[in-house]
Write a protein that holds these residues in place. Structure first.
Motif: not given
Length: 209
Positions: A161-171, A176-179
């Motif tokens: 999910t951390y790759a496929d739903f990156d937009w949702q996670i960022s929102t 803008p991106s995870l460290s």
């Protein structure tokens, strides 16, 4: 000369991963891949012959790491060590190969039409082996009696999910991106849920036993 070839291939593969992830196979143009890679369009055909071959190379770039992530299952080990290592490897894939991961997920959702029979067999055989390992630990009383299939599916979903739903996670996170620290926290959270939820005890070393 070989270093230039490798650099150009890597640039094209990286650009192709992004384009295929964003637009899908059918809508992606080789001209857009070339532009994103900063190379002339003929270079795409020179190195990969066709868009189909390039797409398969993108899939290959994620299939091998996915198989390698299961390496802890391929040798004798305690479930605490194996599951922990596996989850961390899966999170690293989402962190380091997010676009290829999205391409792979889309490929699977569409029935895997571009995966070779060999790739499909390797992935399925490895998954079956992992499930057998989990069942073996259950039979030995090393973990709770969970369904090994659904445990594996849950780990796949939680890590990818951390790759496929990156937009949702960022929102949701407002980032803008995870460290790297965020990915480490994600891995540790999933590990804790799996280890505690499956009632896996930490391995006792021979020295402390």
């Amino acid at each position: 000369m070989s270093s230039i070839r490798e650099r150009n291939r890597d640039l094209i593969l990286r650009a192709a991963s992004e384009e295929f992830a964003e637009k899908g196979f059918a809508a992606t143009k080789t001209s857009d891949i070339a532009a994103k890679a900063g190379l002339p369009k003929p270079n795409v055909y020179y190195y990969f012959k066709s868009k189909e071959n390039l797409y398969r190379e993108v899939l290959e770039s994620i299939v091998e790491p996915l198989l390698q992530a299961s390496a802890p299952f391929n040798q004798a080990g305690h479930p605490h060590e194996v599951l922990t290592a596996y989850i961390r490897s899966k999170i690293r894939i989402s962190r380091d190969l997010p676009y290829a991961s999205k391409v792979f997920a889309s490929e699977i959702m569409h029935g895997a039409p571009h995966l070779s029979q060999e790739q499909t067999e390797h992935l399925n055989l490895q998954a079956k082996h992992n499930i057998e390992c989990i069942q073996g630990w259950i039979d030995q009383g090393l973990m709770a009696k969970v369904d090994p299939h659904h445990l594996l599916f849950s780990i796949w979903a939680a890590t990818q999910t951390y790759a496929d739903f990156d937009w949702q996670i960022s929102t949701v996170t407002g980032k803008p991106s995870l460290s790297d620290a965020d990915y480490d926290a994600a891995a540790e959270t999933i590990i804790r849920l799996v280890i505690k939820g499956c009632e896996v005890e930490e391995k006792v070393s021979a020295k402390s036993a």
